[in-house]
Design an enzyme around this catalytic site. Sequence first.
Site, PDB file in Angstrom:
ATOM      1  CD  GLU A 192     -10.221   5.175   2.150  1.00 22.82           C
ATOM      2  OE1 GLU A 192      -9.812   5.831   3.139  1.00 22.82           O
ATOM      3  OE2 GLU A 192     -10.246   5.635   1.006  1.00 22.82           O
ATOM      4  CG  PHE A 214      -1.945   1.106   1.182  1.00 19.04           C
ATOM      5  CD1 PHE A 214      -3.038   1.050   0.342  1.00 19.04           C
ATOM      6  CD2 PHE A 214      -1.795   2.215   1.988  1.00 19.04           C
ATOM      7  CE1 PHE A 214      -3.969   2.083   0.300  1.00 19.04           C
ATOM      8  CE2 PHE A 214      -2.717   3.255   1.965  1.00 19.04           C
ATOM      9  CZ  PHE A 214      -3.805   3.182   1.118  1.00 19.04           C
ATOM     10  CG  PHE A 215       1.980   3.532   2.841  1.00 19.43           C
ATOM     11  CD1 PHE A 215       1.437   4.645   2.231  1.00 19.43           C
ATOM     12  CD2 PHE A 215       1.394   3.082   4.009  1.00 19.43           C
ATOM     13  CE1 PHE A 215       0.331   5.299   2.759  1.00 19.43           C
ATOM     14  CE2 PHE A 215       0.295   3.723   4.554  1.00 19.43           C
ATOM     15  CZ  PHE A 215      -0.237   4.835   3.924  1.00 19.43           C
TER      16      PHE A 215
END
Length: 366
Positions: A314, A178-179
Amino acid sequence: MLLIGPLADPALRLRLMPGAVPADPLAGWRLLPQPDAGIEAAAWPALVADPQGQVAAWRGDWTPALRRYAAIFGLSPVQVAGHEVLGIAAKAPRDPAAPGPGSARDWQPDLAAAMADWVLNLPDTLDAGTIRGRLPMIAAWVSARLRGDRVTADLPQIGPEGQDRLQILSRAEPYAKFFSVEELVLRQRRHRGDWSPEMLRAVFVSGDAAVVLPYDPLRDRVLLIDQLRAGPVARGDRQPWFYETVAGRVDPGETPDEAALREAVEETGLAIRRLIAGPHNYPSPGILSEYLYLYVGIADLPDEVAGFGGLDSEDEDIRSFILPRAELTRMAMAGEIRNGPLLVLALWLELGYARIQGELAPSAEG
């Protein structure tokens, strides 16, 4: 094979099929615009019949770069009037007259080109499907890099003099989900004039973010939220629920102002009337690429605006509440605010609230 739509634009064509030559237009067709082509995987324009339409095309052969790009973005050739065509969605929308998602924006050739450069520079050993799943975060990061280059071009120079003062020798991405984490090997010209040896630096990559503190100057109160944060959990913090304010990533093609307004609605249901720019900053430039755009957002804050918010998609669990501005200042000075962006905005607002109230008094009364 024919390239049409965004793939026929020089921004992508010259990178993916530099030897392409102009072909006869596809007569009897038109393209439905799609601003996120080359940015999102499922965002290519649709080709629909139109007796008066003509679609520009370029002819050429597959290249290794085009094959890799098509695999990453999930593009496949489509047969159109006896031609093999690349650059469009496989299926037209149910309503050909309906524009695609995000069509209020124009197509973004600079971002699409930068995305192409980025994904084609990733190691060939990376699976195309894996890269495709990360395209939203890659787009946010590439968009932040373009924004950073653009908005800092004219800043006063500090550090060593001259333009030849930094060399990036290599760039790798040992962690990418995701990062991501980037490893940079670089050299710098030092203040005394000589060059440093090669240095390895790791950077946590997350793109830019917008932060907005809702403030009601008529009632002199603010809106805060609280939610669980993973960073303090990893550190062993016994109080990982934090007082914060509205914040979120700046999406590709979105301005920081637009992101601030969108996040206020998503997290609190609040419509911000006006944004006042605060002190934008890097919170920890030694290890984070993240750049924060800080705002005070002018809004009406009666008691009933407090409640619950966040996006289920989310996994956000957010509670909002109202408190007097003076109480926020007390909390900041007492060390009860441990979220850095909120702390900066709280102290900045304390210094400037009288000016803001004075500027907005006529419209507030009217």
